[in-house]
Design a protein around this motif. Sequence first.
Motif, PDB file in Angstrom:
ATOM      1  N   LYS A 175       0.815  -1.200  -0.102  1.00 46.93           N
ATOM      2  CA  LYS A 175      -0.217  -0.077   0.143  1.00 46.93           C
ATOM      3  C   LYS A 175       0.913   1.178  -0.010  1.00 46.93           C
ATOM      4  N   GLU A 176       2.079   0.985   0.670  1.00 50.74           N
ATOM      5  CA  GLU A 176       2.941   2.216   0.627  1.00 50.74           C
ATOM      6  C   GLU A 176       3.201   2.687  -0.906  1.00 50.74           C
ATOM      7  N   ARG A 177       4.080   3.959  -0.967  1.00 49.82           N
ATOM      8  CA  ARG A 177       4.528   4.376  -2.187  1.00 49.82           C
ATOM      9  C   ARG A 177       5.579   3.321  -2.793  1.00 49.82           C
ATOM     10  N   PHE A 178       5.651   3.305  -4.155  1.00 47.19           N
ATOM     11  CA  PHE A 178       6.718   2.351  -4.717  1.00 47.19           C
ATOM     12  C   PHE A 178       8.097   2.794  -4.267  1.00 47.19           C
ATOM     13  N   VAL A 179       8.543   1.760  -4.002  1.00 47.88           N
ATOM     14  CA  VAL A 179      10.141   1.979  -3.905  1.00 47.88           C
ATOM     15  C   VAL A 179      10.679   0.794  -4.666  1.00 47.88           C
ATOM     16  N   ASP A 180      11.891   1.163  -5.520  1.00 50.86           N
ATOM     17  CA  ASP A 180      12.340   0.404  -6.514  1.00 50.86           C
ATOM     18  C   ASP A 180      12.884  -0.769  -5.670  1.00 50.86           C
ATOM     19  N   ASP A 181      13.979  -0.527  -4.835  1.00 50.37           N
ATOM     20  CA  ASP A 181      14.490  -1.469  -3.701  1.00 50.37           C
ATOM     21  C   ASP A 181      13.683  -2.454  -3.157  1.00 50.37           C
ATOM     22  N   LEU A 182      12.457  -2.102  -2.973  1.00 52.34           N
ATOM     23  CA  LEU A 182      11.604  -3.167  -2.145  1.00 52.34           C
ATOM     24  C   LEU A 182      10.831  -3.835  -3.113  1.00 52.34           C
ATOM     25  N   MET A 183      10.597  -3.547  -4.263  1.00 51.10           N
ATOM     26  CA  MET A 183      10.012  -4.450  -5.274  1.00 51.10           C
ATOM     27  C   MET A 183      10.446  -5.801  -5.519  1.00 51.10           C
ATOM     28  N   PRO A 184       9.684  -6.890  -5.241  1.00 52.29           N
ATOM     29  CA  PRO A 184      10.118  -8.291  -5.350  1.00 52.29           C
ATOM     30  C   PRO A 184      10.424  -8.646  -6.774  1.00 52.29           C
ATOM     31  N   GLY A 185      11.524  -9.607  -7.032  1.00 52.62           N
ATOM     32  CA  GLY A 185      11.647 -10.078  -8.268  1.00 52.62           C
ATOM     33  C   GLY A 185      10.756 -11.097  -8.748  1.00 52.62           C
ATOM     34  N   TYR A 186      10.716 -11.366 -10.022  1.00 50.24           N
ATOM     35  CA  TYR A 186       9.677 -12.373 -10.477  1.00 50.24           C
ATOM     36  C   TYR A 186      10.884 -13.104 -11.841  1.00 50.24           C
ATOM     37  N   ASP A 187       9.858 -14.211 -12.445  1.00 55.95           N
ATOM     38  CA  ASP A 187      10.763 -14.906 -13.325  1.00 55.95           C
ATOM     39  C   ASP A 187      10.053 -15.067 -14.870  1.00 55.95           C
ATOM     40  N   GLU A 188      10.385 -16.044 -15.489  1.00 57.91           N
ATOM     41  CA  GLU A 188      10.055 -15.805 -16.772  1.00 57.91           C
ATOM     42  C   GLU A 188       8.330 -16.306 -17.056  1.00 57.91           C
ATOM     43  N   LYS A 189       8.012 -16.735 -15.991  1.00 54.62           N
ATOM     44  CA  LYS A 189       6.162 -17.003 -15.941  1.00 54.62           C
ATOM     45  C   LYS A 189       5.654 -15.752 -16.305  1.00 54.62           C
ATOM     46  N   THR A 190       6.346 -14.785 -16.193  1.00 56.71           N
ATOM     47  CA  THR A 190       5.740 -13.288 -16.783  1.00 56.71           C
ATOM     48  C   THR A 190       5.510 -13.161 -18.153  1.00 56.71           C
ATOM     49  N   ASP A 191       6.066 -14.088 -18.927  1.00 57.72           N
ATOM     50  CA  ASP A 191       6.085 -14.090 -20.318  1.00 57.72           C
ATOM     51  C   ASP A 191       4.936 -14.980 -20.609  1.00 57.72           C
ATOM     52  N   VAL A 192       4.549 -15.933 -19.735  1.00 62.47           N
ATOM     53  CA  VAL A 192       3.587 -17.087 -19.948  1.00 62.47           C
ATOM     54  C   VAL A 192       2.180 -16.157 -19.708  1.00 62.47           C
ATOM     55  N   TRP A 193       2.163 -15.441 -18.826  1.00 64.26           N
ATOM     56  CA  TRP A 193       0.856 -14.521 -18.451  1.00 64.26           C
ATOM     57  C   TRP A 193       0.318 -13.810 -19.638  1.00 64.26           C
ATOM     58  N   LYS A 194       1.335 -13.209 -20.632  1.00 66.89           N
ATOM     59  CA  LYS A 194       0.803 -12.325 -21.537  1.00 66.89           C
ATOM     60  C   LYS A 194       0.506 -13.190 -22.929  1.00 66.89           C
ATOM     61  N   ILE A 195       0.750 -14.731 -23.049  1.00 65.65           N
ATOM     62  CA  ILE A 195       0.487 -15.185 -24.071  1.00 65.65           C
ATOM     63  C   ILE A 195      -1.009 -15.124 -24.522  1.00 65.65           C
ATOM     64  N   PRO A 196      -2.024 -15.413 -23.741  1.00 73.39           N
ATOM     65  CA  PRO A 196      -3.326 -15.572 -24.390  1.00 73.39           C
ATOM     66  C   PRO A 196      -3.786 -13.823 -25.048  1.00 73.39           C
ATOM     67  N   ASP A 197      -3.209 -12.767 -24.220  1.00 71.61           N
ATOM     68  CA  ASP A 197      -3.657 -11.445 -24.936  1.00 71.61           C
ATOM     69  C   ASP A 197      -2.644 -11.169 -26.272  1.00 71.61           C
ATOM     70  N   VAL A 198      -1.752 -11.964 -26.386  1.00 71.27           N
ATOM     71  CA  VAL A 198      -0.760 -11.890 -27.798  1.00 71.27           C
ATOM     72  C   VAL A 198      -1.619 -12.755 -28.837  1.00 71.27           C
ATOM     73  N   THR A 199      -2.108 -13.655 -28.227  1.00 71.99           N
ATOM     74  CA  THR A 199      -2.607 -14.774 -29.240  1.00 71.99           C
ATOM     75  C   THR A 199      -4.064 -14.125 -29.695  1.00 71.99           C
ATOM     76  N   TRP A 200      -4.754 -13.550 -28.778  1.00 69.04           N
ATOM     77  CA  TRP A 200      -6.201 -12.863 -29.275  1.00 69.04           C
ATOM     78  C   TRP A 200      -5.821 -11.995 -30.097  1.00 69.04           C
ATOM     79  N   PHE A 201      -4.763 -11.041 -30.110  1.00 68.37           N
ATOM     80  CA  PHE A 201      -4.450  -9.902 -31.138  1.00 68.37           C
ATOM     81  C   PHE A 201      -4.155 -10.748 -32.596  1.00 68.37           C
TER      82      PHE A 201
END
Length: 381
Positions: free
Chosen positions: A297-323
């Motif tokens: 809820k606090e204001r965005f702080v880059d150093d506190l932002m958690p990292g992630y992996d390649e599954k972010t690419d998988v999330w976007k697959i349906p949207d690209v395919t719809w296009f």
Amino acid sequence: MRQRRGPQSVSGGRIYCPCVWSRGVDGPRHDNNQQMKNVMGRSSRTTSHSAAVVVLCLSVLLLANVVIYLYVDSLYQTNEPFAASHTGCPPQHFRMITMKNCTPWLQCSQVNSEVRRLKLIGQGVVKKVYLAEWRGQKVAVSMLSSPVYLEDFLHGLSMLQALQAPHVVQLVGFCLEDHLLVTEHHPLGSLLNLEGVLAKEQHQKHDTWQVRLRLAIDYVSILHYLHNSPAGRRVMCDSNSLEKTLSQFLLTSDFHLVVNDLDALPEVDVARGLVVKCGHRELTGDFVAPEQLWPFKERFVDDLMPGYDEKTDVWKIPDVTWFLMGRVAGGDLVHFHLFEIHKQCKKPEPELRPSAQDVLKVYRSVYSSMVRDSAGFRDML
């Protein structure tokens, strides 16, 4: 006497009946045993001959459908989405479609003396792109826009060098001193131009669910390659919106895809503690994966932002395919068959999403089954 008519075949001609022999349209019946035997013999031979012809025709038709199915199906059962022009060249060499032999990557002296820039065709934050010519071949020259983005430029060049494959735009040469690189030119431009390209008269024949689904297969194939590349597991970070994602891919003249912009392709290695953060600003919107959104809820702080992996690419697959599928006839059936795998891609928990390879298997299976159905393969069985 009332005219008696025998039964008729599909073609409108008479068929023989073993119990009635007709001499003419209104001829009398004959009960002679020998005549009956002759008729029955002729009937048997005619029936056998007709049956053989029917079986032969059906066999030829079935074989033709099988051949068509196997040929089309084989195009997308391989690990590579298509045969690129530089396949077979040794490392650090290139060969464009009209070239017979592989040529070493151009170095600074060759780039400066042999490559002639024609016009500016694109500009991004990191690079300016020019249409150019080398020995009669059209190429693209990318130049660093600002020294501020030198690190991104060098990263993109290193990825092009390391990831040369049919999935990636072909590197022709580079000059580190002048901060420029040369790649193969694809006149149809980026994937953003897809609808405009298919609307042109000379390309309207390609506006089919088959071509569009093959483009989606290419797209997922590229993700699979990047997630399992020779340079490690790479994530496409220049994909914070649909438009930005589409701009990373080029449409080839034979209607396939190659990834073009590799300036933001960080590595993920959980075992080594390597995770990804795509940029230093807060990301918003439904296109990015949930784990890419600021979770506090606090204001965005880059150093506190958690990292992630390649599954972010998988999330976007349906949207690209719809296009990619657009509003083409047959597209609704494609979406129906892909509904379940797309549902899994959109799971909020990244660990529950399928891998790009899992999605690719489903895409290829759907393509194969739909091609088989459209060729009438199942009906013939």
